[in-house]
Design an enzyme around this catalytic site. Structure first.
Site, PDB file in Angstrom:
ATOM      1  CG  MET A   1      -2.095   0.931   1.103  1.00 10.00           C
ATOM      2  SD  MET A   1      -3.127   0.583  -0.337  1.00 10.00           S
ATOM      3  CE  MET A   1      -3.671  -1.080   0.025  1.00 10.00           C
ATOM      4  CB  CYS A   2       1.754   3.667  -2.230  1.00 12.46           C
ATOM      5  SG  CYS A   2       2.746   2.298  -2.828  1.00 12.46           S
TER       6      CYS A   2
END
Length: 564
Positions: A1-2
């Site tokens: 996840m970013c």
């Protein structure tokens, strides 16, 4: 996840154009492995792009934003239907496709139509000075849009401030904004807009101050109609009163057996993709740069109430995790009474008891696996402290009692200090797909019409909930879980699985002629029984906010929270 961020502002001095320190901390929590920022000029102002990356794919971490001659690219998510080599990340693969087509609009649309998996993205065409942005059609990953002085900004998560105009970008399709005219926008929708999505678009226009023109739908292939045309009807089996005999009888029916085989194939594939696509290091080993793979610590956790949905996920995930790696089952409980003397009995909540029963079933079915049941106990003091200092910013811009309860439950579970996992499987979507909520049973029982009208009442309630699932749950849960350096993955909300289950008639998924714990989510309960589960398939549905004892049943979940 970013964590991704893009701010577009007219007439701003360069030295005053930056991300606030509070917001940067929140974004970095989502992407702790590498960060970068880029500021560029456009015709009337400046654009700031920032990427905060959590490494989950490819041989090495891919820095963001990706800056090429023709475009700048930010991506947050997972794509599961590409033919990319294992050493390549999704970000790199999409960036290469964009480079090949020189970021031409029609080619961007063709690329987006092909993508399957939870994602959101931002693309800036340098030559044309056009900004594109979108969320996947199921709205699984968070992307907020905020109106700011002389412009707007897009960001994975925000920081609560009074009087700020902020909302979740509706997952309607690809948006296009020409930066020489911030008063207008173009939408290429995933599918034709209905009354609900049209209202979402009106709300967006009103909040940001532009007018959106709607183009022809993109219509991804997975959205095309699926008509399996099964004829079975669970209501025809109401004469069977013994629950075990009922399940055995139903599973032996040829059409139901075939339906379950399709369900098994699709759900197993979904879980396999979500379990195998992750970095080879756990959270602790990721911090040790000199270690060589493979790391044998737990890299996968399941947010585990002990209920049907999460236990099925755990049992299927067992097939795709190396046998010498543990799988974490994280169970959260909140202090049930106020008091100074904290003892284990204060956390003896319903979900804790259920988790102990279900983990024993898993141990019996998969004795070779190390199942780590991690018990998270949260006092009322801890709850209030973290809610005020951190969690409320992640829930924002949502603000109801239900948002508070669910957000806190997921945050404390995923923030378990003993967890080494970087991927969390969650059971989101199962109740909306299979008919698990009490309100579906109420819709059936309160309808005074014939059986067809009762089924229609349930179907309408299911459809209403499905349309709202992203706005009610998915984006918020993404913000909450990603804050702990974990990627939330929802195997039930996979394109082809969703397409198949939603193609079934309501009486082929649930039957409210049977009691609670039997007829609700009946098709999924049958599947659990078929793969070997016994006790858990007859458990009554219990919402996590009540099973963990974070919420008071006397509160109305739709009311605005005093703490948000």
């Amino acid at each position: 996840m970013c964590g991704i961020f893009c701010s577009v502002v007219n007439n701003v001095p360069l030295n005053s154009f930056n991300i606030s320190s509070a917001l940067k901390v929140i974004l970095k929590n989502r992407g702790p492995d590498v960060q970068d920022e880029v500021v560029i000029d456009y015709c009337f102002g400046k654009i700031l792009f920032a990427g905060f990356v959590l490494w989950q794919q490819g041989e090495s971490v891919q820095k963001q934003p990706v800056v090429e001659d023709d475009f700048i690219f930010l991506f947050n998510g997972d794509i599961y239907n590409t033919s990319k080599p294992e050493y390549m990340s999704d970000t790199t693969w999409i960036a290469e496709r964009l480079a090949e087509c020189r970021c031409k609009e029609q080619n961007i649309l063709k690329i987006l139509k092909r993508l399957e998996g939870p994602h959101c993205l931002i693309i800036y065409d340098k030559r044309e000075q056009i900004l594109y942005f979108s969320r996947d059609a199921l709205g699984r990953n968070s992307l907020l849009i905020e109106r700011i002085c002389n412009g707007f900004q897009l960001l994975s998560t925000s920081h609560f401030e009074d009087k700020k105009i902020s909302l979740e970008l509706p997952p309607l399709g690809l948006f296009r904004v020409k930066l020489n005219d911030l008063n207008s926008c173009v939408l290429y929708p995933w599918q034709p807009l209905n009354n609900y999505s049209t209202q979402l678009l009106r709300n967006l226009d009103l909040a940001i101050g532009w007018k959106t023109a709607v183009e022809s739908p993109m219509s991804p292939d997975w959205m095309l109609n699926c008509n399996p045309a099964f004829s079975y009807n669970f209501y025809e089996f109401q004469y069977i009163k013994n629950n075990v005999n009922l399940y055995k009888n139903l599973i032996d029916q040829s059409e139901i057996k075939y339906t379950l085989s399709i369900l098994h194939t699709l759900l197993s594939d979904s879980i396999k993709n979500r379990v195998r696509n992750m970095a080879p290091f756990c959270r602790l080993c990721m911090q040790k740069l000199n270690i060589s793979p493979p790391c044998r610590h737990a890299k996968l956790c399941i947010l585990f109430s002990g209920g049907l949905d999460c236990t099925i996920l755990a049992l299927l995930a067992n097939q795709f995790v190396p046998v010498n790696e543990p799988i974490e089952l994280i169970n959260v409980a909140f202090e049930s009474v106020k008091g100074q003397n904290i003892s284990e009995k204060l956390f003896d909540v319903p979900d804790r008891k259920t988790s102990l029963v279900s983990v024993n079933e898993l141990k019996q079915l998969c004795p070779e696996r190390c199942w780590n049941l991690l018990k998270v106990n949260v006092t009322r003091l801890e709850l209030q402290q973290h809610l005020t200092s951190r969690i409320k910013h992640l829930i924002y811009p949502l603000d109801t009692v239900l948002d508070e309860s669910l957000g806190c439950a997921f945050w404390f579970a995923s923030h378990c200090t003993h967890s080494t996992a970087r991927v969390a499987l969650i059971g989101s979507g199962a109740d909306e797909l299979f008919g698990g909520y009490t309100r579906y049973r109420n819709s059936y029982s309160r309808c005074l019409g014939n059986d067809l009208e009762r089924q229609l009442a349930v179907q309408n309630e299911l459809e209403r909930d499905w349309q709202r699932i992203s706005a009610r749950n998915l984006a918020r849960d993404d913000r909450i879980i990603a804050d702990t350096g974990k990627t939330a993955r929802s195997p039930f909300i996979e394109e082809n699985f969703v397409k198949f289950i939603r193609s079934l008639e309501v009486y082929q998924k649930c039957c409210f002629g049977f009691p609670e714990g039997v007829g609700d989510k009946l098709l999924l309960r049958l599947y659990g029984y078929q793969i070997g589960l016994r006790d858990v398939v007859f458990l009554k549905k219990r919402a996590i906010q009540f099973g963990s004892r974070i919420a008071n049943k006397k509160q109305n979940g739709s009311h605005q929270s005093d703490n948000l």
